[in-house]
Every structure is written in structure tokens, then in C-alpha cells.
Write a protein that holds these residues in place. Sequence first.
Motif, mmCIF file in Angstrom:
data_model
loop_
_atom_site.group_PDB
_atom_site.id
_atom_site.type_symbol
_atom_site.label_atom_id
_atom_site.label_comp_id
_atom_site.label_asym_id
_atom_site.label_seq_id
_atom_site.Cartn_x
_atom_site.Cartn_y
_atom_site.Cartn_z
ATOM 1 N N TRP A 64 0.796 -1.034 0.005
ATOM 2 C CA TRP A 64 -0.044 -0.206 -0.190
ATOM 3 C C TRP A 64 0.348 0.901 -0.245
ATOM 4 O O TRP A 64 0.763 2.077 -0.723
ATOM 5 N N GLY A 65 1.920 1.221 0.784
ATOM 6 C CA GLY A 65 2.529 2.307 0.696
ATOM 7 C C GLY A 65 3.126 2.740 -0.416
ATOM 8 O O GLY A 65 3.678 3.564 -1.043
ATOM 9 N N LEU A 66 3.638 1.614 -1.067
ATOM 10 C CA LEU A 66 4.411 1.934 -2.260
ATOM 11 C C LEU A 66 3.827 2.611 -3.607
ATOM 12 O O LEU A 66 4.043 3.120 -3.866
ATOM 13 N N ILE A 67 2.137 2.055 -3.083
ATOM 14 C CA ILE A 67 0.795 2.347 -4.409
ATOM 15 C C ILE A 67 0.827 4.107 -3.934
ATOM 16 O O ILE A 67 1.078 4.517 -5.035
ATOM 17 N N ILE A 68 1.056 3.929 -3.083
ATOM 18 C CA ILE A 68 0.784 5.953 -1.896
ATOM 19 C C ILE A 68 1.958 6.540 -2.414
ATOM 20 O O ILE A 68 1.392 7.800 -3.424
ATOM 21 N N GLY A 69 3.188 6.241 -2.429
ATOM 22 C CA GLY A 69 4.200 6.973 -3.288
ATOM 23 C C GLY A 69 4.326 7.436 -3.997
ATOM 24 O O GLY A 69 4.576 8.415 -4.261
ATOM 25 N N THR A 70 4.219 6.063 -4.975
ATOM 26 C CA THR A 70 4.038 6.804 -6.624
ATOM 27 C C THR A 70 3.240 7.373 -7.019
ATOM 28 O O THR A 70 2.832 8.097 -7.806
ATOM 29 N N VAL A 71 1.657 7.140 -6.346
ATOM 30 C CA VAL A 71 0.474 7.765 -6.358
ATOM 31 C C VAL A 71 0.828 9.572 -5.978
ATOM 32 O O VAL A 71 0.716 10.767 -7.331
ATOM 33 N N SER A 72 0.953 9.370 -4.839
ATOM 34 C CA SER A 72 1.880 10.861 -4.467
ATOM 35 C C SER A 72 2.783 12.223 -5.485
ATOM 36 O O SER A 72 2.214 13.387 -5.282
ATOM 37 N N LYS A 73 3.183 11.195 -6.060
ATOM 38 C CA LYS A 73 4.616 12.651 -6.512
ATOM 39 C C LYS A 73 3.536 12.765 -7.856
ATOM 40 O O LYS A 73 3.596 14.108 -8.348
ATOM 41 N N GLN A 74 2.550 12.165 -8.586
ATOM 42 C CA GLN A 74 1.647 12.983 -9.815
ATOM 43 C C GLN A 74 0.686 13.544 -9.136
ATOM 44 O O GLN A 74 0.563 14.429 -9.731
ATOM 45 N N PHE A 75 0.129 12.850 -8.354
ATOM 46 C CA PHE A 75 -1.491 13.707 -7.840
ATOM 47 C C PHE A 75 -0.856 14.445 -5.766
ATOM 48 O O PHE A 75 -0.930 13.185 -5.068
ATOM 49 N N PRO A 76 -0.433 15.270 -5.582
ATOM 50 C CA PRO A 76 -0.209 15.137 -4.251
ATOM 51 C C PRO A 76 -1.214 15.163 -3.094
ATOM 52 O O PRO A 76 -0.541 15.001 -1.620
ATOM 53 N N SER A 77 -2.252 15.394 -3.698
ATOM 54 C CA SER A 77 -3.598 16.040 -2.887
ATOM 55 C C SER A 77 -3.935 14.273 -1.548
ATOM 56 O O SER A 77 -4.658 13.887 -1.494
ATOM 57 N N VAL A 78 -3.600 13.403 -2.811
ATOM 58 C CA VAL A 78 -3.595 11.452 -2.255
ATOM 59 C C VAL A 78 -3.779 11.454 -1.062
ATOM 60 O O VAL A 78 -4.312 11.251 -0.194
ATOM 61 N N PRO A 79 -2.340 11.676 -0.709
ATOM 62 C CA PRO A 79 -1.394 11.730 0.752
ATOM 63 C C PRO A 79 -3.142 12.479 2.049
ATOM 64 O O PRO A 79 -2.909 11.934 2.702
ATOM 65 N N VAL A 80 -3.477 13.689 1.735
ATOM 66 C CA VAL A 80 -4.135 14.382 2.650
ATOM 67 C C VAL A 80 -5.287 14.012 2.376
ATOM 68 O O VAL A 80 -6.130 13.645 3.137
ATOM 69 N N ILE A 81 -6.004 13.498 0.987
ATOM 70 C CA ILE A 81 -7.026 12.785 0.928
ATOM 71 C C ILE A 81 -7.280 11.794 1.685
ATOM 72 O O ILE A 81 -8.590 11.160 2.303
ATOM 73 N N LEU A 82 -5.961 11.021 1.964
ATOM 74 C CA LEU A 82 -6.409 9.456 2.389
ATOM 75 C C LEU A 82 -6.739 9.486 3.766
ATOM 76 O O LEU A 82 -7.115 8.941 4.439
ATOM 77 N N LYS A 83 -5.877 10.541 4.334
ATOM 78 C CA LYS A 83 -5.829 10.387 6.134
ATOM 79 C C LYS A 83 -6.823 11.352 6.703
ATOM 80 O O LYS A 83 -7.160 10.772 7.193
ATOM 81 N N LEU A 84 -7.491 11.798 5.774
ATOM 82 C CA LEU A 84 -8.566 12.522 6.166
ATOM 83 C C LEU A 84 -9.443 11.839 5.707
ATOM 84 O O LEU A 84 -10.553 11.122 6.589
ATOM 85 N N PHE A 85 -9.373 10.617 5.210
ATOM 86 C CA PHE A 85 -10.065 9.388 4.494
ATOM 87 C C PHE A 85 -9.726 8.443 6.148
ATOM 88 O O PHE A 85 -11.563 8.017 6.638
#
Length: 197
Positions: free
Chosen positions: A54-75
Motif C-alpha cells: 500500500w505504501g509503495l502504491i501511495i508513494g508512487t501516486v502521490s508524486k503525480q497527485f500530491p493531494s492523494v495523501p491528504v485525502i487518504l489521511k482525511l478518509f
Amino acid sequence: MISWFFIGLVVTILLTPGPTNTLLASSGIQVGIRKSLPLIPAEALGYFISITVWGLIIGTVSKQFPSVPVILKLFSAGYILFLALKLWRTANQDEDFSQATIRARELFVATLLNPKALLFASAIFPTYVWQNTSAYTSHMLVFLLLIIPIAFFWTFIGSVICSNKVTWLNQRNMQRTASLVLVSFTVPLSYSALLSL
């Protein structure tokens, strides 16, 4: 640097009743603490693989979409709040620990598929961990070390609940306490996510 906030969140969420902890308690009831100890490496391996993927997927996606970690944190904060409310509401319902003897393979699969792994990867482990090997290694080692006493605790709980020797150590009190602790962690988690916007 590993924060006390990280350690507190990991401990709180690992202590929360869920599929893995239910299986550990079931094993404690059925075969006792000593015979349940081989289940702990199975839990550690399941979480290690799942959180890393999960972390590698999130790390890869967040490079292109920096808001993804914030959204996942709120979720994740929302999920923790949901979990807290569910624990509080179901505190008076009896947990079914009467499952067949638990094997390490079954516990590994239950942990691998446990939704807590996504929660750990997306909100509990700091985002920089997924871009820094040294930070990943130190945080993962601390996480894996924390699993040992908590898994032991759940097998112990199973054996104590089975014996009914400690009246205050019951499912209702444990769930209500866990619920309150979880709620207390949703506020700083949501706040840190909102600060990142």
C-alpha cells in the motif's frame, strides 16, 4: 526521527479489536498463550507485506497527485471515527471467539487483508517514509517491534476472558476504552491533514 505520535497511533490501532486480534484472542482461548506464540510472526509478516505494498502504491501516486495523501489521511480519520463509534455501539454484544483452532496461515491471510494496513500506510506512517529507505526501515522496525507485545496481549486477553477471573477485564470495558482513545486520535490526524491542504 520517529515521533511519539506515530508510536501512539500504531499502538492504539493495533490494540483495536479487528479480524487479526479476534483470531489471536480465539487462539488464546483454545490453546493458551504459549501455543499461540507462533501466530505472532504470521501477523508481523502479513502487516509487513500489506503496508509495504500500500505504501509503495501511495508513494508512487502521490508524486503525480500530491493531494492523494491528504485525502487518504482525511478518509483514514473518518474511518477511525467510524471504528470508534462502532466499538462503542457494539460494546455490549458478545464477540464470537468459538472458531476452530487458528493456524499461522489463516492469521497471515487475515492480517494481509486487514483494512488497518491501508490505514497504517496512508495515514499513520509519515508520507516521507515511502520516498526514503532509511525512514521506511526505522519506522517499519518500530512497527514490527510493537506488534509483539500487542499480539501477546490479545492472546492473553483470550485466556483471561476464558477463565473469567478478572471481572473488570471484559469486552465491554475494553471496547469503550478503545473507542474513546480512537476518537482522541482523529482530531490531530484530521488537523494535520487539513494543514497540508
